[in-house]
Enzyme design. Structure first.
Site, mmCIF file in Angstrom:
data_model
loop_
_atom_site.group_PDB
_atom_site.id
_atom_site.type_symbol
_atom_site.label_atom_id
_atom_site.label_comp_id
_atom_site.label_asym_id
_atom_site.label_seq_id
_atom_site.Cartn_x
_atom_site.Cartn_y
_atom_site.Cartn_z
ATOM 1 N N ILE A 255 46.179 51.992 44.234
ATOM 2 C CA ILE A 255 47.339 52.654 43.630
ATOM 3 C C ILE A 255 47.613 52.100 42.235
ATOM 4 O O ILE A 255 47.705 50.882 42.043
ATOM 5 C CB ILE A 255 48.570 52.471 44.553
ATOM 6 C CG1 ILE A 255 48.325 53.241 45.859
ATOM 7 C CG2 ILE A 255 49.847 52.928 43.883
ATOM 8 C CD1 ILE A 255 49.193 52.817 46.993
ATOM 9 N N ASP B 98 48.704 48.078 47.026
ATOM 10 C CA ASP B 98 47.357 47.569 46.781
ATOM 11 C C ASP B 98 46.870 48.173 45.458
ATOM 12 O O ASP B 98 46.608 49.380 45.367
ATOM 13 C CB ASP B 98 46.452 48.014 47.951
ATOM 14 C CG ASP B 98 45.037 47.486 47.842
ATOM 15 O OD1 ASP B 98 44.607 47.137 46.730
ATOM 16 O OD2 ASP B 98 44.351 47.449 48.885
ATOM 17 N N HIS B 99 46.763 47.313 44.458
ATOM 18 C CA HIS B 99 46.463 47.824 43.120
ATOM 19 C C HIS B 99 45.017 48.335 42.996
ATOM 20 O O HIS B 99 44.665 48.964 42.008
ATOM 21 C CB HIS B 99 46.743 46.729 42.082
ATOM 22 C CG HIS B 99 47.182 47.265 40.748
ATOM 23 N ND1 HIS B 99 46.965 48.571 40.366
ATOM 24 C CD2 HIS B 99 47.828 46.678 39.708
ATOM 25 C CE1 HIS B 99 47.454 48.750 39.140
ATOM 26 N NE2 HIS B 99 47.984 47.622 38.726
ATOM 27 N N ARG B 100 44.176 48.065 44.001
ATOM 28 C CA ARG B 100 42.825 48.640 43.960
ATOM 29 C C ARG B 100 42.889 50.136 44.204
ATOM 30 O O ARG B 100 42.024 50.891 43.778
ATOM 31 C CB ARG B 100 41.944 48.007 45.059
ATOM 32 C CG ARG B 100 41.658 46.545 44.854
ATOM 33 C CD ARG B 100 40.977 45.975 46.074
ATOM 34 N NE ARG B 100 41.787 46.126 47.276
ATOM 35 C CZ ARG B 100 41.404 45.730 48.490
ATOM 36 N NH1 ARG B 100 40.229 45.175 48.659
ATOM 37 N NH2 ARG B 100 42.195 45.883 49.531
#
Ligand code: CAO
Length: 438
Positions: free
Chosen positions: A414, A410-412
Site C-alpha cells: 500500500i 504494509d508499505h510493500r
C-alpha cells in the site's frame, strides 16, 4: 630448482567413479603436505585426499560433481627447492624425466603447467595413499566422519575452531558451534547490513528484589507472531480523527433500544461496518501477498478480526461475512466472541481467515498508537478514545466528538497516498452513518 608434479587419486579400495564433493584448492594456492586437496564421497563414507607434499598449485583438474577413480588426475603442483627434496626425495629419484622448470610467478601458473612430466605420478599416488583417511580444509582439519557430520548440519568447517590434536576439529567443536549459532538472536543476518545485537543478560537481583513469572502460553504464541510481523513487514502508520458526534447520538439511541435484548452496542460495531465499506472501496486493503511475495491475493469476502484483551493475553477472533451483517448483529456477535475469548472457549478456527483487523483501546484511553499488522493481512486499524474537541466550522468553533484512528499498513503493498485516502474515506463514513447503508 622447481619441479612440476602430478597428483592422482590414490587407491580408494574397490570404489570407481566416486563423486568429488569438495575441491579445497585453486590455482596459485600453496598447499602443505597433508592438506586436503579434494573430498570424495562414496555411498558409505567421505574421504579427503590430502597433498602428498608441499607445493604451489599450478592446475586443478577436477571440479565438484566430477566422478573420479584411482589414477584420475587431481592437480599439478610445483614442488620447489628444499621442500621437494624433503617431501619427495624418493619420488625425485624415481622420476628421471621430471621437468625441471624455473619457479613461476603465481600469475603464470597455467603457462608453466603444460610442461609436465607424467613419470612422477605413480610415486605421488603412493605417497598420498598413506594419509587418505584424514584430511583438512584450509585451516580446518577434521576426519572424514566429522566433515560428514558438519556437512549434515550445514556447518562450514572453516568457521569452526578445532580443539583436537594439531587443531583438528572434533565432534564437540561442531556441536558447540551449532549451539552458539542457535543462541544468536533470531533475525540476525550477515552481509545485508542488518545485524541485531544479542539482548543483554542482566542479573536483576543484583539491583533489588525480583520475582520471576512465566509468560502465558497465549503470550508466547502471540509474542512470536507479533515479533515476526514487526520485523518482516515494513509498517507505516497513518493517523486521522473522525467526527462521530452524530454516530454517537445514534449509537446511544440504539443502545437503549436493544438493552432489553442484552445487546450492547459500542462504537466498535460501527467501526467494523465502516471498515467493510472502506475495504469495498479500496480492495487492495482486503488482500494478502502470496507466498512468492510477487502477487496480491484480493479477497471477495469480508472477515474482520478484532483484538480482544484477555487475562491470558491478546487474542484476535474473526467476525465472518461482516458485509452481510448490520451494526446490531455485529455488536451481538462481538459481545459473544469476546466473552468466549476471555473464557478461553475460543477455537483456532475462530481466529482464522481474517482479512483486516481492528484493535480498539477506546474503552481504556489513549490518543493514538501504532498497531502491528496481523500477517498475512496488509493493514490494521487502531482506535483510541473519542474526546470532545473544538472544531472550526464556518466562522466559529463547534464542540465535536472526535475519534482518533491509527491505520498501520504494509508499505510493500500500500502506498502512502492510498493509505491517506483510505483513512479519510473511513473518517467520512463514520462522520455520516447513513453511508453505512449504501
Ligand atoms: N471512545 C470512547 N469510548 C469508547 C470507545 C472509544 N473509541 N470504545 C469503547 N468505548 C466505551 C464503550 O462505549 C463502553 O462504554 P460504556 O461501558 O459506558 O457503555 C466502554 O468504552 C467499554 O467498551 P468495551 O471495551 O467493553 O467494548 P468495545 O466494544 O469497545 O471493545 C473489545 C470490545 C473486546 C475489543 C475490548 O473489550 C478489548 O478487549 N479491547 C482491547 C483490545 C486490545 O487489547 N488491543 C490492543 C491490541 S495491540 O496490542
Amino acid at each position: 630448482m622447481a619441479e612440476i608434479k602430478k597428483i592422482f587419486v590414490p587407491d580408494i579400495g574397490d570404489y570407481k567413479d566416486v563423486a568429488v564433493i569438495e575441491v579445497a584448492i585453486k590455482v596459485g594456492d600453496v598447499v602443505k603436505a597433508d592438506q586436503t586437496l579434494i573430498t570424495l564421497e562414496t555411498d558409505k563414507a567421505a574421504m579427503d585426499v590430502p597433498a602428498p607434499f608441499e607445493g604451489m598449485v599450478m592446475e586443478v583438474n577436477v571440479k565438484v560433481g566430477d566422478k573420479v577413480s584411482e589414477g584420475s588426475l587431481i592437480s599439478l603442483v610445483q614442488v620447489s627447492g628444499n621442500v621437494a627434496q624433503a617431501a619427495t626425495a624418493s619420488a625425485l629419484a624415481a622420476s628421471p624425466s621430471s621437468s625441471r622448470l624455473p619457479s613461476p610467478s603465481p600469475a603464470l601458473p597455467s603457462k608453466v603447467g603444460v610442461q609436465i612430466d607424467t613419470a612422477v605420478s605413480t610415486r605421488a599416488v603412493a605417497e598420498s595413499t598413506s594419509s587418505l583417511t584424514m584430511g583438512g580444509q584450509g585451516v580446518a582439519h577434521a576426519s572424514p566422519s566429522i566433515r560428514r557430520f558438519a556437512r549434515e548440519l550445514g556447518v562450514n568447517l572453516a568457521q569452526v575452531k578445532g580443539s583436537g590434536a594439531k587443531g583438528r576439529v572434533t565432534k564437540d567443536d561442531v556441536q558447540n558451534f551449532v549451539r552458539q549459532s542457535l543462541a544468536q538472536p533470531r533475525g540476525t543476518s550477515g552481509g545485508n547490513g542488518l545485524q541485531v545485537l544479542a539482548s543483554p543478560v542482566v542479573d536483576f537481583a543484583k539491583f533489588g528484589a525480583i520475582e520471576t513469572k512465566p509468560l502465558s502460553r497465549i503470550k508466547k504464541i502471540s509474542g512470536a507472531n507479533l515479533h515476526r510481523n514487526w520485523v518482516t513487514i515494513p509498517h507505516v502508520t497513518q493517523f486521522d480523527e473522525a467526527d462521530i458526534t452524530e454516530m454517537e447520538a445514534f449509537r446511544k439511541e440504539l443502545n437503549s433500544e436493544y438493552a432489553k435484548q442484552k445487546i450492547k452496542i459500542t462504537p466498535l460495531a460501527f467501526m467494523i461496518k465502516a471498515v467493510v465499506v472502506a475495504l469495498q472501496e479500496f480492495p487492495e486493503f482486503n488482500a494478502s501477498l502470496d507466498a512468492s511475495g510477487e502477487n496480491l491475493v484480493l479477497k471477495k469476502y469480508f472477515h474482520i478480526g478484532v483484538a480482544v484483551d484477555t487475562p491470558n493475553g491478546l487474542m484476535v477472533p474473526v467476525l465472518r461475512d461482516a458485509d452481510k451483517k448490520g451494526v446490531v448483529q455485529l455488536a451481538k456477535e462481538l459481545g459473544e466472541i469476546s466473552a468466549r475469548a476471555r473464557d478461553l472457549k475460543i477455537t483456532a478456527a475462530d481466529m482464522q481467515g481474517g482479512c483486516f483487523s481492528i484493535s480498539s483501546l477506546g474503552g481504556i484511553g489513549g490518543t493514538a498508537f501504532t498497531p502491528i499488522i496481523n500477517a498475512p493481512e496488509v493493514a490494521i486499524l487502531g482506535v483510541s478514545r473519542a474526546a470532545i474537541k473544538p472544531m472550526h466550522q464556518g466562522e466559529t468553533f463547534v464542540a465535536k466528538l472526535m475519534l482518533p484512528l491509527s491505520l498501520s499498513y504494509d508499505h510493500r503493498v500500500i502506498d502512502g497516498a492510498a493509505a491517506a485516502r483510505f483513512i479519510v474515506f473511513l473518517s467520512q463514513t463514520l462522520a455520516d452513518v447513513r453511508r453505512l447503508a449504501l
